[in-house]
Write a protein that holds these residues in place. Sequence first.
Motif, PDB file in Angstrom:
ATOM      1  N   GLY A  27       0.789  -1.220   0.000  1.00  0.00           N
ATOM      2  CA  GLY A  27       0.000   0.000   0.000  1.00  0.00           C
ATOM      3  C   GLY A  27       0.821   1.269   0.000  1.00  0.00           C
ATOM      4  N   LEU A  28       2.122   1.146  -0.279  1.00  0.00           N
ATOM      5  CA  LEU A  28       3.001   2.321  -0.248  1.00  0.00           C
ATOM      6  C   LEU A  28       3.020   3.069  -1.581  1.00  0.00           C
ATOM      7  CD1 LEU A  28       6.006   0.696   1.675  1.00  0.00           C
ATOM      8  CD2 LEU A  28       4.200   2.179   2.588  1.00  0.00           C
ATOM      9  N   VAL A  29       2.580   2.398  -2.639  1.00  0.00           N
ATOM     10  CA  VAL A  29       2.518   3.017  -3.967  1.00  0.00           C
ATOM     11  C   VAL A  29       1.169   2.674  -4.575  1.00  0.00           C
ATOM     12  CG1 VAL A  29       3.498   3.073  -6.298  1.00  0.00           C
ATOM     13  CG2 VAL A  29       5.004   2.834  -4.325  1.00  0.00           C
ATOM     14  N   ASP A  30       0.449   3.689  -5.097  1.00  0.00           N
ATOM     15  CA  ASP A  30      -0.836   3.395  -5.730  1.00  0.00           C
ATOM     16  C   ASP A  30      -0.687   3.306  -7.243  1.00  0.00           C
ATOM     17  OD1 ASP A  30      -0.703   5.996  -6.712  1.00  0.00           O
ATOM     18  OD2 ASP A  30      -1.997   6.805  -5.136  1.00  0.00           O
ATOM     19  N   MET A  31      -1.779   2.943  -7.935  1.00  0.00           N
ATOM     20  CA  MET A  31      -1.730   2.700  -9.375  1.00  0.00           C
ATOM     21  C   MET A  31      -1.362   3.945 -10.176  1.00  0.00           C
ATOM     22  SD  MET A  31      -2.254  -0.451  -9.944  1.00  0.00           S
ATOM     23  CE  MET A  31      -2.695  -0.488 -11.665  1.00  0.00           C
ATOM     24  N   SER A  32      -1.732   5.119  -9.690  1.00  0.00           N
ATOM     25  CA  SER A  32      -1.472   6.350 -10.443  1.00  0.00           C
ATOM     26  C   SER A  32       0.025   6.611 -10.602  1.00  0.00           C
ATOM     27  CB  SER A  32      -2.135   7.543  -9.746  1.00  0.00           C
ATOM     28  OG  SER A  32      -1.570   7.751  -8.453  1.00  0.00           O
ATOM     29  N   ILE A  33       0.829   6.076  -9.692  1.00  0.00           N
ATOM     30  CA  ILE A  33       2.286   6.231  -9.765  1.00  0.00           C
ATOM     31  C   ILE A  33       2.943   4.929 -10.232  1.00  0.00           C
ATOM     32  CG2 ILE A  33       4.392   6.577  -8.408  1.00  0.00           C
ATOM     33  CD1 ILE A  33       2.876   9.136  -9.040  1.00  0.00           C
ATOM     34  N   ALA A  34       2.342   3.809  -9.865  1.00  0.00           N
ATOM     35  CA  ALA A  34       2.936   2.508 -10.225  1.00  0.00           C
ATOM     36  C   ALA A  34       3.050   2.354 -11.736  1.00  0.00           C
ATOM     37  CB  ALA A  34       2.117   1.365  -9.634  1.00  0.00           C
ATOM     38  N   PHE A  35       2.007   2.769 -12.468  1.00  0.00           N
ATOM     39  CA  PHE A  35       2.040   2.594 -13.919  1.00  0.00           C
ATOM     40  C   PHE A  35       3.120   3.447 -14.591  1.00  0.00           C
ATOM     41  CE2 PHE A  35      -2.072   0.407 -15.468  1.00  0.00           C
ATOM     42  CZ  PHE A  35      -1.870  -0.610 -14.551  1.00  0.00           C
ATOM     43  N   PRO A  36       3.244   4.739 -14.287  1.00  0.00           N
ATOM     44  CA  PRO A  36       4.338   5.520 -14.886  1.00  0.00           C
ATOM     45  C   PRO A  36       5.718   4.941 -14.575  1.00  0.00           C
ATOM     46  CG  PRO A  36       2.717   6.989 -13.957  1.00  0.00           C
ATOM     47  CD  PRO A  36       2.323   5.598 -13.525  1.00  0.00           C
ATOM     48  N   ILE A  37       5.911   4.479 -13.320  1.00  0.00           N
ATOM     49  CA  ILE A  37       7.196   3.861 -12.974  1.00  0.00           C
ATOM     50  C   ILE A  37       7.424   2.618 -13.831  1.00  0.00           C
ATOM     51  CG2 ILE A  37       8.480   2.653 -11.160  1.00  0.00           C
ATOM     52  CD1 ILE A  37       7.094   4.458  -9.107  1.00  0.00           C
ATOM     53  N   LEU A  38       6.366   1.823 -13.974  1.00  0.00           N
ATOM     54  CA  LEU A  38       6.447   0.612 -14.789  1.00  0.00           C
ATOM     55  C   LEU A  38       6.819   0.930 -16.229  1.00  0.00           C
ATOM     56  CD1 LEU A  38       5.914  -2.449 -15.199  1.00  0.00           C
ATOM     57  CD2 LEU A  38       3.523  -1.835 -15.647  1.00  0.00           C
ATOM     58  N   PHE A  39       6.145   1.934 -16.819  1.00  0.00           N
ATOM     59  CA  PHE A  39       6.429   2.283 -18.211  1.00  0.00           C
ATOM     60  C   PHE A  39       7.849   2.832 -18.369  1.00  0.00           C
ATOM     61  CE2 PHE A  39       1.618   3.199 -18.479  1.00  0.00           C
ATOM     62  CZ  PHE A  39       1.354   1.852 -18.696  1.00  0.00           C
ATOM     63  N   GLY A  40       8.296   3.630 -17.381  1.00  0.00           N
ATOM     64  CA  GLY A  40       9.657   4.154 -17.431  1.00  0.00           C
ATOM     65  C   GLY A  40      10.706   3.063 -17.327  1.00  0.00           C
ATOM     66  N   SER A  41      10.377   1.999 -16.570  1.00  0.00           N
ATOM     67  CA  SER A  41      11.338   0.898 -16.429  1.00  0.00           C
ATOM     68  C   SER A  41      11.557   0.187 -17.759  1.00  0.00           C
ATOM     69  CB  SER A  41      10.857  -0.102 -15.375  1.00  0.00           C
ATOM     70  OG  SER A  41       9.746  -0.856 -15.844  1.00  0.00           O
ATOM     71  N   ASN A  42      10.559   0.226 -18.630  1.00  0.00           N
ATOM     72  CA  ASN A  42      10.719  -0.398 -19.950  1.00  0.00           C
ATOM     73  C   ASN A  42      11.747   0.354 -20.797  1.00  0.00           C
ATOM     74  OD1 ASN A  42       8.693  -2.751 -20.543  1.00  0.00           O
ATOM     75  ND2 ASN A  42       7.531  -1.268 -19.343  1.00  0.00           N
ATOM     76  N   ILE A  43      11.810   1.667 -20.626  1.00  0.00           N
ATOM     77  CA  ILE A  43      12.866   2.424 -21.318  1.00  0.00           C
ATOM     78  C   ILE A  43      14.216   2.087 -20.685  1.00  0.00           C
ATOM     79  CG2 ILE A  43      13.708   4.702 -22.010  1.00  0.00           C
ATOM     80  CD1 ILE A  43      10.892   5.776 -21.623  1.00  0.00           C
ATOM     81  N   GLY A  44      14.247   2.030 -19.362  1.00  0.00           N
ATOM     82  CA  GLY A  44      15.502   1.734 -18.662  1.00  0.00           C
ATOM     83  C   GLY A  44      16.073   0.378 -19.023  1.00  0.00           C
ATOM     84  N   SER A  45      15.196  -0.564 -19.379  1.00  0.00           N
ATOM     85  CA  SER A  45      15.684  -1.906 -19.723  1.00  0.00           C
ATOM     86  C   SER A  45      16.518  -1.913 -20.995  1.00  0.00           C
ATOM     87  CB  SER A  45      14.505  -2.874 -19.875  1.00  0.00           C
ATOM     88  OG  SER A  45      13.721  -2.537 -21.014  1.00  0.00           O
ATOM     89  N   THR A  46      16.421  -0.844 -21.801  1.00  0.00           N
ATOM     90  CA  THR A  46      17.179  -0.788 -23.061  1.00  0.00           C
ATOM     91  C   THR A  46      18.609  -0.304 -22.864  1.00  0.00           C
ATOM     92  OG1 THR A  46      16.566   1.498 -23.623  1.00  0.00           O
ATOM     93  CG2 THR A  46      15.026  -0.242 -24.255  1.00  0.00           C
ATOM     94  N   THR A  47      18.906   0.266 -21.696  1.00  0.00           N
ATOM     95  CA  THR A  47      20.247   0.834 -21.512  1.00  0.00           C
ATOM     96  C   THR A  47      21.329  -0.246 -21.474  1.00  0.00           C
ATOM     97  OG1 THR A  47      19.920   0.856 -19.111  1.00  0.00           O
ATOM     98  CG2 THR A  47      19.393   2.878 -20.313  1.00  0.00           C
ATOM     99  N   THR A  48      20.955  -1.448 -21.025  1.00  0.00           N
ATOM    100  CA  THR A  48      21.933  -2.547 -21.021  1.00  0.00           C
ATOM    101  C   THR A  48      22.448  -2.800 -22.429  1.00  0.00           C
ATOM    102  OG1 THR A  48      20.774  -3.569 -19.159  1.00  0.00           O
ATOM    103  CG2 THR A  48      22.321  -4.947 -20.378  1.00  0.00           C
ATOM    104  N   ALA A  49      21.512  -2.864 -23.387  1.00  0.00           N
ATOM    105  CA  ALA A  49      21.903  -3.091 -24.781  1.00  0.00           C
ATOM    106  C   ALA A  49      22.683  -1.909 -25.335  1.00  0.00           C
ATOM    107  CB  ALA A  49      20.671  -3.357 -25.635  1.00  0.00           C
ATOM    108  N   LEU A  50      22.287  -0.694 -24.959  1.00  0.00           N
ATOM    109  CA  LEU A  50      22.997   0.494 -25.449  1.00  0.00           C
ATOM    110  C   LEU A  50      24.446   0.493 -24.964  1.00  0.00           C
ATOM    111  CD1 LEU A  50      20.261   3.247 -24.938  1.00  0.00           C
ATOM    112  CD2 LEU A  50      21.209   2.505 -27.131  1.00  0.00           C
ATOM    113  N   ILE A  51      24.648   0.193 -23.677  1.00  0.00           N
ATOM    114  CA  ILE A  51      26.008   0.152 -23.135  1.00  0.00           C
ATOM    115  C   ILE A  51      26.805  -0.972 -23.795  1.00  0.00           C
ATOM    116  CG2 ILE A  51      27.365  -0.305 -21.053  1.00  0.00           C
ATOM    117  CD1 ILE A  51      25.020   0.991 -19.459  1.00  0.00           C
TER     118      ILE A  51
END
Length: 380
Positions: free
Chosen positions: A47-71
């Motif tokens: 209950g520390l994070v609600d859906m209104s913030i969880a989803f943006p964090i989730l979507f941002g993590s998908n961009i972050g997952s590409t940095t491994t390949a970029l490096i």
Amino acid sequence: ANLPAFTNVMISLDNPILGMLVGFGITTIVQSSSASVGLLQALASQGLVDMSIAFPILFGSNIGSTTTALISSFGANKTAKRAALIHFLFNLIGTLIFMIALRYPIEYVVTKFSPGNISRQIANAHTLFNVVNVILQFPFINLLVKIVETIVPGDDTSEQMASKHLDYRIIETPSIALAQTNKEILHMGELVLLNLKESKEALIDGKDENIEPVLEREKTINKLQREITEYLVQLSNAPLSDEQHGEVNILLYTINDIERVGDHLENIVELAQYNLNNNITFSGDAKNELNEMFGVCDEVFTTTMAAFKNTDEKLARKVVALEDEVDRLEKQNRSNHIDRLNKMQCETGPGVIFLDAISNLERVSDHSLNIAMYVLDKFK
């Protein structure tokens, strides 16, 4: 998950844009979208994070997952750089689409599908993001390719490495590294086969425009042998099974034989150069015999590489029979040539070149047979 800095940042967010940036940043730092999504699920379930913030964090993590390949693409060839960049653009565009247009519809769907279970909702949203993103962007693949080709111009022929498939970063996964090595050896074989065809045209038809390309290609073949050998030596130091160690040894023998085929074709094209420089021509009979022998050698090497590619016992045994035919032709042609000399039907100059040529062709067949025998050894 045990560092307060990570959890405090997620808990304190109240802005979707910041949430997306935090998701990107955390995933980039930990180099794992699984870890950041797992952390997000843990916080949400408490209950520390609600859906209104969880989803943006989730979507941002998908961009972050590409940095491994970029490096990882730093220092790699242009194709690898483009692959990493298209991965980044694909997820970036998808994130923007979801943040602007699909965030609330996806939230509605996953909430209806898993009411009261926010961890499951996050997991389902993650799945939907990737599936829907593919569906939406699939029609625009060619456009994405053009974009990354504009950002990373040029082609891999200008790269320092002659190899197309070798990557030292995958040596830790020996099965994939061996598969890539096999692809590189097939590439090496394609260059040799092209030299076989063009050396024939240079020697028999006098095509002087073929000589320089064959010689340049032979340099590439030699370079490939060195690069593949170095790669296999590195691979042999990785944790391999006994079977994989055996395959490494076979591949080392194989590239040596392919390179030796290339050397004999280089000898043939140098004979063609000598003919052109000294206005030497073959008799009609000599041309016919060379044509026939080149044709069988072409079939021998083509069949050999097909047997190697598919680990095909039947094709390997066909090579054995074809090699016997090449040996027979070499002896017959040598005897025919001596008869022509005795009957004064040909001159000594063309005769010496003819004998050298059929000798080199016979050696092409011998080295092809060696490769076929390596394939047959796997069936013992």
